[in-house]
Design a protein around this motif. Structure first.
Motif, PDB file in Angstrom:
ATOM      1  N   ILE A 190       0.818  -1.205   0.000  1.00 40.71           N
ATOM      2  CA  ILE A 190       0.000   0.000   0.000  1.00 40.71           C
ATOM      3  C   ILE A 190       0.857   1.263   0.000  1.00 40.71           C
ATOM      4  O   ILE A 190       0.650   2.171  -0.801  1.00 40.71           O
ATOM      5  CB  ILE A 190      -0.982  -0.033   1.185  1.00 40.71           C
ATOM      6  N   PHE A 191       1.862   1.307   0.898  1.00 41.80           N
ATOM      7  CA  PHE A 191       2.582   2.568   1.079  1.00 41.80           C
ATOM      8  C   PHE A 191       3.842   2.687   0.224  1.00 41.80           C
ATOM      9  O   PHE A 191       4.309   3.787  -0.027  1.00 41.80           O
ATOM     10  CB  PHE A 191       2.961   2.749   2.549  1.00 41.80           C
ATOM     11  N   LEU A 192       4.414   1.555  -0.172  1.00 39.18           N
ATOM     12  CA  LEU A 192       5.673   1.640  -0.907  1.00 39.18           C
ATOM     13  C   LEU A 192       5.547   1.136  -2.339  1.00 39.18           C
ATOM     14  O   LEU A 192       6.502   1.212  -3.104  1.00 39.18           O
ATOM     15  CB  LEU A 192       6.756   0.828  -0.178  1.00 39.18           C
ATOM     16  N   VAL A 193       4.394   0.572  -2.689  1.00 37.59           N
ATOM     17  CA  VAL A 193       4.231   0.097  -4.061  1.00 37.59           C
ATOM     18  C   VAL A 193       3.116   0.878  -4.760  1.00 37.59           C
ATOM     19  O   VAL A 193       3.376   1.659  -5.670  1.00 37.59           O
ATOM     20  CB  VAL A 193       3.944  -1.423  -4.095  1.00 37.59           C
ATOM     21  N   LEU A 194       1.870   0.679  -4.309  1.00 30.73           N
ATOM     22  CA  LEU A 194       0.759   1.254  -5.076  1.00 30.73           C
ATOM     23  C   LEU A 194       0.772   2.782  -5.034  1.00 30.73           C
ATOM     24  O   LEU A 194       0.717   3.447  -6.067  1.00 30.73           O
ATOM     25  CB  LEU A 194      -0.566   0.714  -4.548  1.00 30.73           C
ATOM     26  N   MET A 195       0.864   3.330  -3.818  1.00 27.81           N
ATOM     27  CA  MET A 195       0.836   4.792  -3.702  1.00 27.81           C
ATOM     28  C   MET A 195       1.987   5.431  -4.492  1.00 27.81           C
ATOM     29  O   MET A 195       1.753   6.347  -5.285  1.00 27.81           O
ATOM     30  CB  MET A 195       0.928   5.168  -2.227  1.00 27.81           C
ATOM     31  N   PRO A 196       3.236   4.976  -4.310  1.00 26.93           N
ATOM     32  CA  PRO A 196       4.321   5.595  -5.080  1.00 26.93           C
ATOM     33  C   PRO A 196       4.288   5.279  -6.574  1.00 26.93           C
ATOM     34  O   PRO A 196       4.746   6.089  -7.369  1.00 26.93           O
ATOM     35  CB  PRO A 196       5.592   5.017  -4.451  1.00 26.93           C
ATOM     36  N   PHE A 197       3.745   4.103  -6.951  1.00 23.25           N
ATOM     37  CA  PHE A 197       3.559   3.846  -8.375  1.00 23.25           C
ATOM     38  C   PHE A 197       2.712   4.956  -8.988  1.00 23.25           C
ATOM     39  O   PHE A 197       3.050   5.544 -10.020  1.00 23.25           O
ATOM     40  CB  PHE A 197       2.830   2.511  -8.594  1.00 23.25           C
ATOM     41  N   LEU A 198       1.587   5.247  -8.313  1.00 18.58           N
ATOM     42  CA  LEU A 198       0.670   6.249  -8.853  1.00 18.58           C
ATOM     43  C   LEU A 198       1.295   7.637  -8.759  1.00 18.58           C
ATOM     44  O   LEU A 198       1.155   8.454  -9.679  1.00 18.58           O
ATOM     45  CB  LEU A 198      -0.656   6.180  -8.105  1.00 18.58           C
ATOM     46  N   ALA A 199       2.003   7.898  -7.644  1.00 18.28           N
ATOM     47  CA  ALA A 199       2.683   9.191  -7.529  1.00 18.28           C
ATOM     48  C   ALA A 199       3.724   9.330  -8.636  1.00 18.28           C
ATOM     49  O   ALA A 199       3.914  10.414  -9.192  1.00 18.28           O
ATOM     50  CB  ALA A 199       3.336   9.319  -6.158  1.00 18.28           C
ATOM     51  N   GLY A 200       4.403   8.221  -8.959  1.00 24.12           N
ATOM     52  CA  GLY A 200       5.410   8.260 -10.020  1.00 24.12           C
ATOM     53  C   GLY A 200       4.779   8.532 -11.370  1.00 24.12           C
ATOM     54  O   GLY A 200       5.276   9.353 -12.153  1.00 24.12           O
ATOM     55  N   LEU A 201       3.660   7.857 -11.646  1.00 21.24           N
ATOM     56  CA  LEU A 201       2.973   8.110 -12.916  1.00 21.24           C
ATOM     57  C   LEU A 201       2.520   9.556 -12.978  1.00 21.24           C
ATOM     58  O   LEU A 201       2.657  10.234 -14.009  1.00 21.24           O
ATOM     59  CB  LEU A 201       1.769   7.176 -13.065  1.00 21.24           C
ATOM     60  N   ALA A 239      11.845  16.213  -5.174  1.00 21.86           N
ATOM     61  CA  ALA A 239      12.933  15.258  -4.952  1.00 21.86           C
ATOM     62  C   ALA A 239      12.933  14.780  -3.509  1.00 21.86           C
ATOM     63  O   ALA A 239      13.096  13.587  -3.230  1.00 21.86           O
ATOM     64  CB  ALA A 239      14.268  15.905  -5.300  1.00 21.86           C
ATOM     65  N   LEU A 240      12.699  15.710  -2.575  1.00 24.03           N
ATOM     66  CA  LEU A 240      12.643  15.336  -1.160  1.00 24.03           C
ATOM     67  C   LEU A 240      11.557  14.294  -0.922  1.00 24.03           C
ATOM     68  O   LEU A 240      11.779  13.287  -0.245  1.00 24.03           O
ATOM     69  CB  LEU A 240      12.378  16.581  -0.314  1.00 24.03           C
ATOM     70  N   SER A 241      10.366  14.541  -1.502  1.00 25.82           N
ATOM     71  CA  SER A 241       9.257  13.586  -1.323  1.00 25.82           C
ATOM     72  C   SER A 241       9.673  12.205  -1.757  1.00 25.82           C
ATOM     73  O   SER A 241       9.382  11.216  -1.096  1.00 25.82           O
ATOM     74  CB  SER A 241       8.033  13.981  -2.153  1.00 25.82           C
ATOM     75  N   PHE A 242      10.364  12.137  -2.897  1.00 26.36           N
ATOM     76  CA  PHE A 242      10.744  10.805  -3.360  1.00 26.36           C
ATOM     77  C   PHE A 242      11.723  10.148  -2.408  1.00 26.36           C
ATOM     78  O   PHE A 242      11.549   9.011  -2.003  1.00 26.36           O
ATOM     79  CB  PHE A 242      11.345  10.835  -4.769  1.00 26.36           C
ATOM     80  N   TRP A 243      12.776  10.877  -2.032  1.00 34.12           N
ATOM     81  CA  TRP A 243      13.869  10.215  -1.290  1.00 34.12           C
ATOM     82  C   TRP A 243      13.456   9.756   0.095  1.00 34.12           C
ATOM     83  O   TRP A 243      14.128   8.931   0.709  1.00 34.12           O
ATOM     84  CB  TRP A 243      15.111  11.106  -1.265  1.00 34.12           C
ATOM     85  N   MET A 244      12.333  10.301   0.627  1.00 35.18           N
ATOM     86  CA  MET A 244      11.836   9.788   1.906  1.00 35.18           C
ATOM     87  C   MET A 244      11.348   8.350   1.781  1.00 35.18           C
ATOM     88  O   MET A 244      11.335   7.614   2.774  1.00 35.18           O
ATOM     89  CB  MET A 244      10.676  10.648   2.394  1.00 35.18           C
ATOM     90  N   LEU A 245      10.949   7.958   0.566  1.00 33.28           N
ATOM     91  CA  LEU A 245      10.322   6.635   0.412  1.00 33.28           C
ATOM     92  C   LEU A 245      11.302   5.487   0.597  1.00 33.28           C
ATOM     93  O   LEU A 245      11.058   4.607   1.428  1.00 33.28           O
ATOM     94  CB  LEU A 245       9.650   6.530  -0.956  1.00 33.28           C
ATOM     95  N   PRO A 246      12.423   5.451  -0.169  1.00 27.16           N
ATOM     96  CA  PRO A 246      13.352   4.340   0.068  1.00 27.16           C
ATOM     97  C   PRO A 246      13.868   4.347   1.499  1.00 27.16           C
ATOM     98  O   PRO A 246      14.020   3.285   2.102  1.00 27.16           O
ATOM     99  CB  PRO A 246      14.484   4.587  -0.937  1.00 27.16           C
ATOM    100  N   LEU A 282       7.514   9.031   7.831  1.00 29.03           N
ATOM    101  CA  LEU A 282       8.272   9.507   6.671  1.00 29.03           C
ATOM    102  C   LEU A 282       7.440   9.411   5.393  1.00 29.03           C
ATOM    103  O   LEU A 282       7.349  10.363   4.610  1.00 29.03           O
ATOM    104  CB  LEU A 282       9.537   8.662   6.495  1.00 29.03           C
ATOM    105  N   ILE A 283       6.843   8.228   5.195  1.00 30.17           N
ATOM    106  CA  ILE A 283       6.092   8.026   3.961  1.00 30.17           C
ATOM    107  C   ILE A 283       4.881   8.951   3.919  1.00 30.17           C
ATOM    108  O   ILE A 283       4.543   9.513   2.877  1.00 30.17           O
ATOM    109  CB  ILE A 283       5.672   6.546   3.837  1.00 30.17           C
ATOM    110  N   GLY A 284       4.240   9.132   5.086  1.00 29.18           N
ATOM    111  CA  GLY A 284       3.083  10.033   5.142  1.00 29.18           C
ATOM    112  C   GLY A 284       3.488  11.456   4.796  1.00 29.18           C
ATOM    113  O   GLY A 284       2.818  12.137   4.011  1.00 29.18           O
TER     114      GLY A 284
END
Lengths: 556, 196, 353
Positions: free
Chosen positions: A82-93, A114-121, A166-168
């Motif tokens: 939910i938080f590291l696959v689907l949500m960021p997939f859609l955010a990436g698209l 860029a900050l938003s992205f790097w919090m995810l990994p 972080l992800i939130g």
């Protein structure tokens, strides 16, 4: 006029390494691709967890893991998906496509992007590190208290909390960025009601994230205070209330479901019209339905709590039932778009049709669950597991793959191989139905979710074995996709700017687009500016444009 | 074909008329902050509704001190707004002065809050009331601290001669944030001290 | 590959028929017949819901399949289809009809909800169900009887048919959920909150299995129990027999402990605080068990290497209690001691020499 020379790369006298470029980029397209890559890696990881779960459940008895590990596996599978696959997939698209589709040069706040992205990994690594420090979180992705209190759970839960903070934060910052971009950076002529449907869904999704995620953040902080500073929010022994957590969690958690499905619906609404060679049927109704789902999404959270005896059932039952209406509108709009179209079945369209036929089951399941008495029977059984997987896997993941095949040529200038794409699609469709449909039946027979083992006398063995086989079919289906990406990226970049005869602005620039995206923009007079350019504004049955038609592959 | 240059708004800057993009970002951020505090207030009222005696026995608050701090924080909103109106007129010196006063008032509020924490007879772990009180005021205090830091940065930039009547987005942004922090405090004061 | 229109329509009809057969004719899509009148109401409601759902499923999947087959783009066909942007009448229709449908379904389910949640004033039997990690206690306050689950099958809940049974749900630790699939019903068991529901059972002499439906920790999957139904007359006879049995059981002997005393304590439901004990061979000894757990009872039991239970300590040590168990003499050897309430995870080694 001479706008492209403003691109920073052109004025540099030296070249930085490609790795440095990717690590420090603030280009929305590169960040979008980073999002997608990161999500795909976590998708593989979460998929591995799922395979262990399914292997354990294939037959009665604990063969591979003990029950503590099992609880960690499904907790991490759910949270990761939910938080590291689907949500960021859609955010990436969204990151990749939204600025292109509205004719903007970048997102409104590229560095925050860029900050938003790097919090995810970072969050993902923190959460998974629990496996090496005495066990990851094991309370389910819903993490109900008191089970999630320090008394009943390990330090993996603290890592889970910090990761979700972080992800939130990442998604809140991302949603602010999307909204500011959509509100402020649309190209001249791109009025709200000329925006592509995908942009609309990203906008509504961002509003949901903006208003729902902070409530979750506050709840997660409370859980952290309970666990580490002697707080009593969710501890009934000290005057707290465990139901409060459920209210806070689901106030976010249900909008989250729409956060995860609306952009996928947006993708389908881009793909279906283009491959049917018609405009989306009922554009305004579609927008209205999206807004309605978003709005109603805030009034249905307690339908996850029908069996708690702590919520007013009729109200939440009514609002939940009503949400079926806008979803239905969308379905009929998609079908009416295909109706009397001229449909070509390139892989993006296959995944779109797969989305329609599979997500339908998830939607109907939802309508059944809106009834509290029926929910008394089905809640917390495998029926629910079937429902969420038909929505998230049969829905969102099919949408994500449709988008991957659709926008890949734009991102990299090369089309993914059709043959491998079709193998991927067929395996994934079969795998999805074989894995998730029997879960309905198990739920009706009374198999609860989140159990590490079941009795051989329960009669659940055969269906579980079938599901496990299905899960391996899904796993295998991903292999041709990965091979496809690998060989395509090594091959020639000959897709052209507009391989699908597209409608929206991203196809008006080069593939891949230059930094800052556009050299020039076509006039925008409808939601299909590029179609208008190629076939004339207001075309009803225009003559084909020869230059475009030659790039088309006919129905095969 | 449309004109080329007009189609290329630079990222991060308001290329079109209306509110500046950065201010839109700040307003959206405030919206998310409102929902964050809504979660905390929701928790408070949810738990309060479960208790017949509220606040529970033995939890005494210092209403006098809180009232003084309220006056201080509310006045700082006025000095902040004065700073904004100064810079809108191009009066950078006035802005710097008013902003300095605002920062000092914010620091006084924080010190008063810490003093209050030290002198209260209960802590975050002494039952659900203590947890709620310290969590809510604590998160608010953290936001005040964030505001003070943000204002200090803007103040330093002002002292260094930045900002003019036309270009002062950062001042506007930090003032919106500061008013928000103030409004949250008024909500907290009413909830925790007045509606006991 | 191109299909002729005739082949395509055959495929479509066959697909539709298959879908109808699969969905309409398949009893696996329905829950089991309910054991309670409340469950029967829920099953009826579920069946009512399934009618429009199956109809919509067949209609929509049929339309998708039809569109996919009928409106394929032919090779070389570069002409655009008619660019239809919408149709107000159609769109209003597929907004209004589903709205009416969901409103009707909502009202039907509201009616059923009122029936299922109804609690008549004078129930014949009241049962207090207490969930804790990872067993159940079933208590009958009227009859002063109480049963706590031991072993991996949990306790048995004996209930009369044809009478109103009032169930009150309590939790001592985390959230559980009382779920019997044959009742088509579950309700959460929440600490700090007592949930109630009523039950009217139909068939006597039947055994139903139930289990916790809300994740409650590592033992969640084996938090099982059984429901046994009886005619009202048999139930009363059972109550009297059980009450007599309870009176006959002597109170645990206080003092008079023989042999050395071993100390054992439990602070959680996952393991004992001590995982190894040693006792002298051929001599009775006493084990003093201190239960420091918040919500769950424990005891001290012994099994040998083959799994045969040699000693079961009763009564259980309730939370906060210290109970002494007098253990008969054992020959030298290595045994496993365990808690009968948490037999899979609360174990330790007992060395007798």
């Amino acid at each position: 006029m001479a706008t492209t020379v403003l691109a920073p790369g052109a004025t540099r006298t030296y070249r930085r390494s490609a790795l440095y470029e990717w690590l420090t980029t603030t280009d929305h397209k590169k960040i979008g691709i980073l999002y997608l890559t990161n999500s795909f890696l976590f998708f593989l990881l979460a998929g591995l967890l799922a395979l262990v779960i399914r292997s354990e459940l294939a037959v009665p008895g604990l063969q591979f893991v003990n029950s503590s590990t099992y609880n960690q596996l499904f907790t991490m599978h759910g949270t990761t998906m939910i938080f590291l696959v689907l949500m960021p997939f859609l955010a990436g698209l969204g990151n990749y496509a939204v600025p292109l589709q509205i004719g903007a040069a970048d997102m409104a706040f590229p560095r925050i992007n860029a900050l938003s992205f790097w919090m995810l990994p970072l969050g993902g690594i923190l959460m998974f590190s629990g496996f090496f420090f005495g066990g990851a979180a094991a309370e389910g992705w819903t993490s109900y208290s008191p089970l999630a209190q320090a008394k009943y759970s390990g330090s993996g839960t603290d890592l889970w909390i910090v990761a979700l903070l972080l992800i939130g934060t990442s998604s809140i910052l991302g949603s602010i960025n999307f909204l500011a971009t959509i509100f402020k950076l649309r190209a001249p002529g791109m009025t709200l009601l000329r925006m592509p449907v995908f942009v609309w869904t990203v906008m509504v999704t961002s509003l949901l994230i903006l208003l729902a995620t902070p409530v979750f953040t506050s709840g997660v902080f409370m859980l952290y205070i309970d666990r580490n500073f002697g707080g009593a929010f969710f501890d009934p022994a000290s005057g707290g209330n465990p139901i409060l957590w459920q209210n806070l969690f689901w106030f976010f958690g249900h909008p989250e479901v729409y956060i995860l499905i609306l952009p996928a619906m947006g993708v389908i609404s881009e793909v279906v019209p283009v491959f049917s060679r018609k405009p989306i049927f009922g554009y305004k109704a579609f927008i209205f339905a999206t807004l309605l789902i978003g709005g109603l999404g805030f009034s249905v959270w307690a339908h996850h709590m029908f069996t708690t005896g702590a919520v007013y059932l009729p109200f939440f039952s009514l609002t939940t039932s009503l949400i079926g209406v806008p979803t239905g509108i969308k379905f009929f709009n998609w079908i009416a778009t295909m109706w009397r179209g001229k449909i070509s079945f390139a892989t993006p369209m296959l995944f779109a049709v797969g989305f329609l036929s599979t997500f339908l089951v998830g939607g109907l399941d939802g309508a059944i669950l809106a009834s509290p008495p029926v929910d008394f029977a089905l809640h917390d059984t495998y029926w629910i597991v079937a429902h969420i997987h038909f929505v998230f896997f049969g829905g969102t993941m099919f949408g994500v793959f449709a988008a991957a095949y659709y926008w890949f040529p734009k991102m990299f200038g090369a089309r993914l191989d059709e043959g491998l794409g079709k193998i991927h699609f067929v395996l994934m469709l079969i795998g999805t139905w074989v894995t998730f449909f029997p879960m309905h039946l198990l739920g009706l027979e009374g198999m609860p979710r989140r159990i590490a083992d079941y009795s051989p006398a329960a009669g659940w063995t055969d269906l579980n074995t079938v599901e496990t086989i299905g899960s391996f079919i899904i796993a295998i289906s991903v292999l041709p996709f990965m091979w496809n990406v690998f060989v395509t990226l090594r091959g020639p970049r000959d897709a052209g700017d507009d391989p699908w005869d597209g409608y929206t602005l991203e196809w008006a620039t080069t593939s891949p687009p230059p930094p800052y995206n556009f050299d020039h923009l076509p006039p925008i007079r409808s939601e299909r500016p590029l179609f208008d350019l190629k076939y004339g504004h207001g075309a009803r049955r225009a003559l084909p444009s020869a230059s475009v038609a030659t790039t088309q592959e006919g129905a095969s | 074909m449309a004109g080329r240059a007009e189609a290329l708004p630079a990222p991060g800057h308001g290329a079109r008329q209306g509110i500046d993009t950065a201010l839109v970002g700040m307003l959206l951020f405030i919206a998310s902050e409102i929902m964050f505090f809504a979660g905390l207030f929701g928790a408070y009222f949810n738990i309060r509704a479960e208790h017949t005696v509220w606040p529970p026995q033995g939890f005494e608050l210092d209403l006098g001190l809180a009232a003084v701090l309220t006056v201080i924080l509310v006045s700082s909103s006025f000095t902040m707004q004065y700073a904004v109106s100064c810079i809108r007129k191009g009066d950078r010196t006035g802005m710097v002065r008013a902003m300095t006063v605002t920062v000092i008032l914010g620091v006084i509020f924080l010190c008063g809050q810490l003093y209050d924490y030290a002198s209260l007879g209960f802590g975050i772990s002494s039952g659900v009331y203590g947890t709620l009180f310290f969590t809510m005021t604590g998160f608010h205090g953290a936001h005040v601290l964030g505001g003070v830091i943000g204002m200090s940065v803007v103040l330093l930039r002002g002292i260094n001669g930045q900002f003019s009547a036309r270009h002062h987005t950062a001042v506007e942004a930090v003032s919106i944030y500061w008013h928000f922090v103030d409004v949250v405090w008024i909500g907290l004061f009413s909830t925790l001290y007045l509606l006991r | 590959m191109q299909l002729s229109p005739r082949v395509r329509s055959v495929v479509t009809v066959a697909g539709l028929a298959g879908a109808v057969l699969l969905l309409g004719g398949c009893s696996a899509l329905y829950p089991p017949n309910a054991a309670s009148s409340q469950g029967a109401d829920i099953r009826t409601l579920y069946s009512i819901f399934m009618v429009p759902m199956i109809a919509i499923f067949v209609l929509v999947e049929g339309l998708i399949v039809w569109s996919v087959l009928r409106y394929r783009r032919r090779k070389g066909d570069d002409e655009l289809p008619v660019q239809t942007h919408g149709n107000n009448l159609l769109e209003i229709t597929w907004t209004v009809l589903p709205t009416l449908l969901v409103l009707v379904l909502f009202f039907v389910s509201w009616q059923t909800l009122n029936k299922v949640d109804a609690e008549p004033a004078n129930p014949a039997v009241t049962v207090d169900v207490t969930g804790f990690q990872w067993q159940w206690t079933f208590a009958y306050p009227q009859y002063n009887l109480s049963y706590t689950g031991i072993g991996d099958q949990g306790p048995v809940l004996v209930l009369p048919v044809d009478e109103v049974i009032h169930v009150r749900l309590h939790s001592n630790d985390v959230i559980h959920s009382f779920y019997v699939p044959d009742f088509l019903f579950k309700r959460d068991v929440i600490p700090g909150q007592v949930n109630n529901f009523d039950l009217n059972l139909k068939d006597a002499g039947v055994t139903y299995t139930g289990q916790c439906a809300q994740l409650c920790g590592m033992g969640h999957y084996q938090m099982r129990f059984t429901v046994q139904t009886m005619t009202p007359a048999n139930f009363q006879a059972w109550v009297q027999a059980e009450q007599a049995k309870a009176k006959a059981t002597p109170a645990p002997a206080a003092g008079g402990q023989a042999g050395p005393t071993l100390q054992l304590s439990a602070s959680s439901t996952t393991s004992f605080d001590e995982t190894s004990l040693s006792a002298p061979a051929g001599q009775p000894f006493t084990v003093q068990l201190t239960n420091k757990t918040a919500g769950a009872p424990h005891n001290f039991s012994i099994k040998d290497a083959s799994g045969k239970v040699l000693f079961t300590g009763l009564p259980l040590a309730q939370p906060g209690q210290t109970v002494s168990y007098s253990v008969p003499a054992l020959p030298a050897g290595t045994y496993t001691f365990f808690c009968s309430v948490h037999p899979t995870n609360m174990t330790g080694t007992l060395t007798v020499k």
